[in-house]
Design a protein around this motif. Structure first.
Motif, PDB file in Angstrom:
ATOM      1  N   LEU A 179       0.852  -1.058  -0.074  1.00  0.00           N
ATOM      2  CA  LEU A 179       0.118  -0.259   0.145  1.00  0.00           C
ATOM      3  C   LEU A 179       0.706   1.432   0.459  1.00  0.00           C
ATOM      4  N   ASN A 180       2.294   1.356   0.513  1.00  0.00           N
ATOM      5  CA  ASN A 180       3.100   2.435   0.644  1.00  0.00           C
ATOM      6  C   ASN A 180       3.344   2.384  -1.080  1.00  0.00           C
ATOM      7  N   ALA A 181       4.070   1.441  -1.638  1.00  0.00           N
ATOM      8  CA  ALA A 181       4.094   1.876  -2.403  1.00  0.00           C
ATOM      9  C   ALA A 181       2.980   2.358  -4.046  1.00  0.00           C
ATOM     10  N   TRP A 182       1.924   1.376  -3.134  1.00  0.00           N
ATOM     11  CA  TRP A 182       0.636   2.216  -4.345  1.00  0.00           C
ATOM     12  C   TRP A 182       0.249   4.013  -3.907  1.00  0.00           C
ATOM     13  N   PHE A 183       0.762   4.041  -2.738  1.00  0.00           N
ATOM     14  CA  PHE A 183       1.009   5.406  -2.139  1.00  0.00           C
ATOM     15  C   PHE A 183       1.476   5.939  -3.011  1.00  0.00           C
ATOM     16  N   HIS A 184       2.350   6.094  -3.573  1.00  0.00           N
ATOM     17  CA  HIS A 184       3.008   6.931  -4.166  1.00  0.00           C
ATOM     18  C   HIS A 184       3.716   6.590  -5.267  1.00  0.00           C
ATOM     19  N   TYR A 185       3.176   5.350  -6.661  1.00  0.00           N
ATOM     20  CA  TYR A 185       2.870   5.221  -7.266  1.00  0.00           C
ATOM     21  C   TYR A 185       1.770   6.067  -7.441  1.00  0.00           C
ATOM     22  N   ARG A 186       0.909   6.446  -6.880  1.00  0.00           N
ATOM     23  CA  ARG A 186      -0.487   7.628  -7.236  1.00  0.00           C
ATOM     24  C   ARG A 186       0.195   9.497  -7.079  1.00  0.00           C
ATOM     25  N   LEU A 187       0.934   9.120  -6.444  1.00  0.00           N
ATOM     26  CA  LEU A 187       2.296  10.279  -6.274  1.00  0.00           C
ATOM     27  C   LEU A 187       2.280  10.537  -7.238  1.00  0.00           C
ATOM     28  N   ALA A 188       3.036   9.994  -8.302  1.00  0.00           N
ATOM     29  CA  ALA A 188       3.579  10.068  -9.721  1.00  0.00           C
ATOM     30  C   ALA A 188       2.989  10.019 -10.431  1.00  0.00           C
ATOM     31  N   ALA A 189       1.816   9.069 -10.662  1.00  0.00           N
ATOM     32  CA  ALA A 189       0.636   9.302 -11.536  1.00  0.00           C
ATOM     33  C   ALA A 189       0.380  10.429 -11.609  1.00  0.00           C
ATOM     34  N   ALA A 190       0.311  11.372 -10.906  1.00  0.00           N
ATOM     35  CA  ALA A 190      -0.175  12.821 -10.462  1.00  0.00           C
ATOM     36  C   ALA A 190       0.141  14.286 -11.040  1.00  0.00           C
ATOM     37  N   THR A 191       1.266  13.558 -11.571  1.00  0.00           N
ATOM     38  CA  THR A 191       3.089  14.125 -12.426  1.00  0.00           C
ATOM     39  C   THR A 191       1.961  14.519 -13.594  1.00  0.00           C
ATOM     40  N   GLN A 192       1.564  13.516 -13.718  1.00  0.00           N
ATOM     41  CA  GLN A 192       0.938  13.109 -15.573  1.00  0.00           C
ATOM     42  C   GLN A 192       1.893  13.473 -16.748  1.00  0.00           C
ATOM     43  N   ALA A 219       4.331  10.994 -18.033  1.00  0.00           N
ATOM     44  CA  ALA A 219       4.562   9.334 -18.241  1.00  0.00           C
ATOM     45  C   ALA A 219       6.126   9.094 -18.209  1.00  0.00           C
ATOM     46  N   HIS A 220       7.015   9.884 -18.441  1.00  0.00           N
ATOM     47  CA  HIS A 220       8.527   9.268 -17.283  1.00  0.00           C
ATOM     48  C   HIS A 220       8.849   9.470 -16.526  1.00  0.00           C
ATOM     49  N   ILE A 221       8.508  10.535 -15.978  1.00  0.00           N
ATOM     50  CA  ILE A 221       8.365  10.753 -14.416  1.00  0.00           C
ATOM     51  C   ILE A 221       8.142   9.231 -13.744  1.00  0.00           C
ATOM     52  N   THR A 222       6.910   9.479 -13.876  1.00  0.00           N
ATOM     53  CA  THR A 222       6.280   7.729 -13.538  1.00  0.00           C
ATOM     54  C   THR A 222       6.471   6.687 -13.631  1.00  0.00           C
ATOM     55  N   ALA A 223       6.843   6.799 -15.116  1.00  0.00           N
ATOM     56  CA  ALA A 223       7.732   5.629 -14.842  1.00  0.00           C
ATOM     57  C   ALA A 223       9.229   5.322 -14.451  1.00  0.00           C
ATOM     58  N   TYR A 224       9.929   6.501 -14.080  1.00  0.00           N
ATOM     59  CA  TYR A 224      10.802   6.730 -13.379  1.00  0.00           C
ATOM     60  C   TYR A 224      11.014   5.896 -12.246  1.00  0.00           C
ATOM     61  N   SER A 225       9.465   7.068 -11.215  1.00  0.00           N
ATOM     62  CA  SER A 225       9.042   6.593 -10.137  1.00  0.00           C
ATOM     63  C   SER A 225       8.994   5.499  -9.656  1.00  0.00           C
ATOM     64  N   HIS A 226       7.802   4.274 -10.371  1.00  0.00           N
ATOM     65  CA  HIS A 226       7.107   3.460 -10.413  1.00  0.00           C
ATOM     66  C   HIS A 226       8.516   2.412 -10.103  1.00  0.00           C
TER      67      HIS A 226
END
Length: 209
Positions: free
Chosen positions: A101-114, A116-123
């Motif tokens: 759940l901690n990982a999903w919390f941070h995935y959601r934060l990254a997704a909010a950057t809108q 795709a490169h930052i989101t993939a890197y963070s994931h």
């Protein structure tokens, strides 16, 4: 740690094809390595590679905080639901679920950057960081620490993160996420120092996911 395909098939009751697809995905994510003729193994983590990971992790969290879109209409609700579930699982039996759940919390934060490169890197970073997070808290719990106590600061940090987003406070969000990332580096450094190791030993943590 070697991965025995026959054992995995028996334990998880998957078919051979989905099991191999899952292992291939873990290879792509850097969590498993294929070493012929010995087969597949859990990817080792040296102290140097771990330090590099946490340097990248801190920078990634600062980057997410810097460009996160406060106008994401579902962000607050999603974070609040994830955090509520996170808090419910703060016990010994919920350790794997908490790190998930901690990982999903941070995935959601990254997704909010809108972005795709930052989101993939963070994931990708959080996939590896979750492995380390489980290791840290499992070790501390084994040394007599209560899981609810061990997760007190992460829980408080999540609440502060949500609050900073609620108030669209960019400076506070950057500060909290930076501190949150450094917190795990400090705890891992203490464990490494106590063990006096050059590599991180994941043996005995077969429950990690």
């Amino acid at each position: 740690m070697a991965l025995d395909e026959r054992y995995l098939l028996e334990r998880f009751e998957f078919g051979r094809t989905p099991m191999r697809e899952a292992l291939n995905r873990l290879i792509v994510e850097g969590l498993v390595v294929s070493r012929e003729p010995r087969g597949m193994q859990v990817a080792p983590l040296s102290i140097d590679s771990t330090i590099e990971l946490f340097d990248a992790y801190v920078l990634s969290e600062r980057m997410v905080a810097s460009v996160l879109r406060f106008d994401d209409p579902d962000l607050l609700g999603d974070l609040e639901r994830l955090h509520a579930d996170y808090v419910k699982n703060l016990d010994e039996t919920g350790l794997l679920r908490v790190t998930e759940l901690n990982a999903w919390f941070h995935y959601r934060l990254a997704a909010a950057t809108q972005n795709a490169h930052i989101t993939a890197y963070s994931h990708k970073l959080h996939n590896v960081a979750r492995r380390l997070s489980y290791f840290i808290f499992k070790r501390e719990a084994a040394n007599g620490g209560l899981v609810t106590k061990l997760f007190e600061k992460p829980r408080q940090d999540h609440e502060r993160i949500v609050d900073s987003i609620r108030h669209a406070d960019r400076d506070a969000l950057i500060e909290i996420l930076t501190d949150h990332a450094k917190f795990f580096r400090t705890r891992l450094a203490r464990i490494i120092s106590e063990d006096n190791r050059s590599d991180i030993d994941f043996s005995g943590l077969s429950g990690q996911g």
